[in-house]
Design a protein around this motif. Structure first.
Motif, PDB file in Angstrom:
ATOM      1  N   GLU A 126     -37.781 -17.082  59.865  1.00 31.95           N
ATOM      2  CA  GLU A 126     -37.879 -16.368  58.597  1.00 31.95           C
ATOM      3  C   GLU A 126     -39.272 -15.784  58.412  1.00 31.95           C
ATOM      4  N   LYS A 127     -40.289 -16.514  58.846  1.00 30.92           N
ATOM      5  CA  LYS A 127     -41.650 -15.986  58.793  1.00 30.92           C
ATOM      6  C   LYS A 127     -41.791 -14.775  59.703  1.00 30.92           C
TER       7      LYS A 127
ATOM      8  N   SER B  13     -42.684 -11.060  58.519  1.00 35.32           N
ATOM      9  CA  SER B  13     -43.873 -10.375  59.035  1.00 35.32           C
ATOM     10  C   SER B  13     -43.545  -8.997  59.607  1.00 35.32           C
ATOM     11  N   ARG B  14     -42.318  -8.839  60.099  1.00 34.18           N
ATOM     12  CA  ARG B  14     -41.892  -7.548  60.641  1.00 34.18           C
ATOM     13  C   ARG B  14     -41.357  -6.612  59.560  1.00 34.18           C
ATOM     14  N   GLY B  15     -41.184  -7.146  58.357  1.00 35.58           N
ATOM     15  CA  GLY B  15     -40.664  -6.322  57.265  1.00 35.58           C
ATOM     16  C   GLY B  15     -39.205  -5.965  57.430  1.00 35.58           C
TER      17      GLY B  15
ATOM     18  N   ASP C 285     -31.203  -3.069  56.508  1.00 37.74           N
ATOM     19  CA  ASP C 285     -31.658  -2.138  57.543  1.00 37.74           C
ATOM     20  C   ASP C 285     -30.531  -1.788  58.508  1.00 37.74           C
ATOM     21  N   LEU C 286     -29.493  -2.615  58.519  1.00 35.38           N
ATOM     22  CA  LEU C 286     -28.323  -2.369  59.369  1.00 35.38           C
ATOM     23  C   LEU C 286     -27.083  -2.450  58.500  1.00 35.38           C
ATOM     24  N   ILE C 287     -26.437  -1.322  58.282  1.00 33.02           N
ATOM     25  CA  ILE C 287     -25.232  -1.278  57.450  1.00 33.02           C
ATOM     26  C   ILE C 287     -24.018  -1.519  58.350  1.00 33.02           C
ATOM     27  N   ILE C 288     -23.309  -2.606  58.061  1.00 38.24           N
ATOM     28  CA  ILE C 288     -22.118  -2.951  58.838  1.00 38.24           C
ATOM     29  C   ILE C 288     -20.906  -2.863  57.929  1.00 38.24           C
TER      30      ILE C 288
ATOM     31  N   LEU D 123     -31.407  -7.180  66.563  1.00 38.73           N
ATOM     32  CA  LEU D 123     -30.756  -8.494  66.619  1.00 38.73           C
ATOM     33  C   LEU D 123     -31.137  -9.355  65.420  1.00 38.73           C
ATOM     34  N   LEU D 124     -32.377  -9.263  64.971  1.00 38.17           N
ATOM     35  CA  LEU D 124     -32.803 -10.053  63.819  1.00 38.17           C
ATOM     36  C   LEU D 124     -32.139  -9.567  62.532  1.00 38.17           C
ATOM     37  N   VAL D 125     -31.939  -8.260  62.424  1.00 40.85           N
ATOM     38  CA  VAL D 125     -31.214  -7.729  61.261  1.00 40.85           C
ATOM     39  C   VAL D 125     -29.760  -8.196  61.322  1.00 40.85           C
TER      40      VAL D 125
END
Length: 267
Positions: free
Chosen positions: A175-176, A180-182, A187-190, A252-254
């Motif tokens: 989560e940190k 940190s990457r904002g 950011d990804l519409i599914i 992948l994080l999104v």
């Protein structure tokens, strides 16, 4: 009647607990939905009345041609039946009323409601309303051990309370990293159709990846990122080729944030 806990074992042999929605919460959601539908029905009738007033000198309920009246009845039926069918399938088992109350319809195996189940469940709504004012449905929900109406029994569905993801006071390492990457979930519409392609196995894969993300050496992390991206990217219509390691990781994080909202429950 007290709300009861129900344990479901998924095909992957994972036990998930749900709190079954009782008569009170289901009735409250239905009342909200019905108020919205009544407003829409009234608007439709007003529009039809205005059209008929302009086309015929006879009052609305006395025009000779019964075709407009028949069409109006069909349109109202489609709106009132289609509302529940469409919302429950395309909105993750939640109509507007259910969303406001915090309940949803799911399959008995814990998965999201299918198109066929939503169709059958709401088709049986016509029987649950008999003889009047949802009498049969109310009686069944009140006395059934899992608060099911006839539509739920036939479609193999159950109505449960929404369950929130665990909220931790301290951010986890992943989560940190995401913060940190904002990176944000939006950011990804599914869309709903694409989202239904992901399984619990995919979530476990993503959860494992997120848990090890900040611990792996750079070379191993890059290899794992590319391997998982090759598995999951086709499901969201994206290509691995031509993307940098940073782009693969961010996507992948999104995706992890989106899947976590669906699969990480408070047991």
């Amino acid at each position: 009647m007290n709300q009861e806990q129900m344990e479901i074992k998924t095909p992957e042999y994972v036990s998930i607990q749900f709190q079954v929605a009782g008569l009170g919460s289901r009735a409250a959601a239905f009342i909200i939905d019905q108020i919205l539908l009544n407003i829409v029905n009234l608007l439709v009738l007003i529009v039809v009345w205005l059209i008929m007033e302009g086309m015929s000198p006879l009052p609305f309920f006395f025009f000779e041609d019964t075709l407009p009246l028949a069409i109006t009845i069909i349109v109202l039926f489609i709106i009132n039946w289609g509302y529940f069918f469409a919302f429950e399938f395309f909105s993750g088992g939640r109509t507007i009323g259910k969303k406001l109350i915090g309940i949803r319809v799911i399959q008995e195996n814990g998965h999201s409601i299918t198109l066929l189940s939503s169709f059958i469940r709401n088709l049986m709504r016509m029987i649950d309303t008999l003889p009047t004012a949802y009498f049969l449905g109310i009686i069944m929900v009140f006395f059934h051990s899992k608060h099911k109406r006839l539509g739920d029994l036939v479609a193999g569905t159950i109505v449960v309370h929404e369950r929130k993801a665990k909220r931790k006071k301290r951010l986890t390492p992943i989560e940190k990293e995401i913060a940190s990457r904002g990176i944000l979930k939006d950011d990804l519409i599914i869309d709903e159709w694409t989202f239904k392609a992901f399984t619990e196995k995919d979530w476990k894969l993503m959860n494992t990846y997120a848990g090890r993300f900040t611990q792996l050496p750079l070379v191993e992390k890059n290899q794992l990122t590319r391997q998982i991206a090759e598995i999951l990217f086709p499901k969201i219509g994206q290509n691995v080729l031509g993307k940098s390691e940073q782009e693969l990781e961010d996507t992948l994080l999104v995706l992890y944030l989106n899947l976590r909202e669906e699969w990480e429950f408070e047991i």
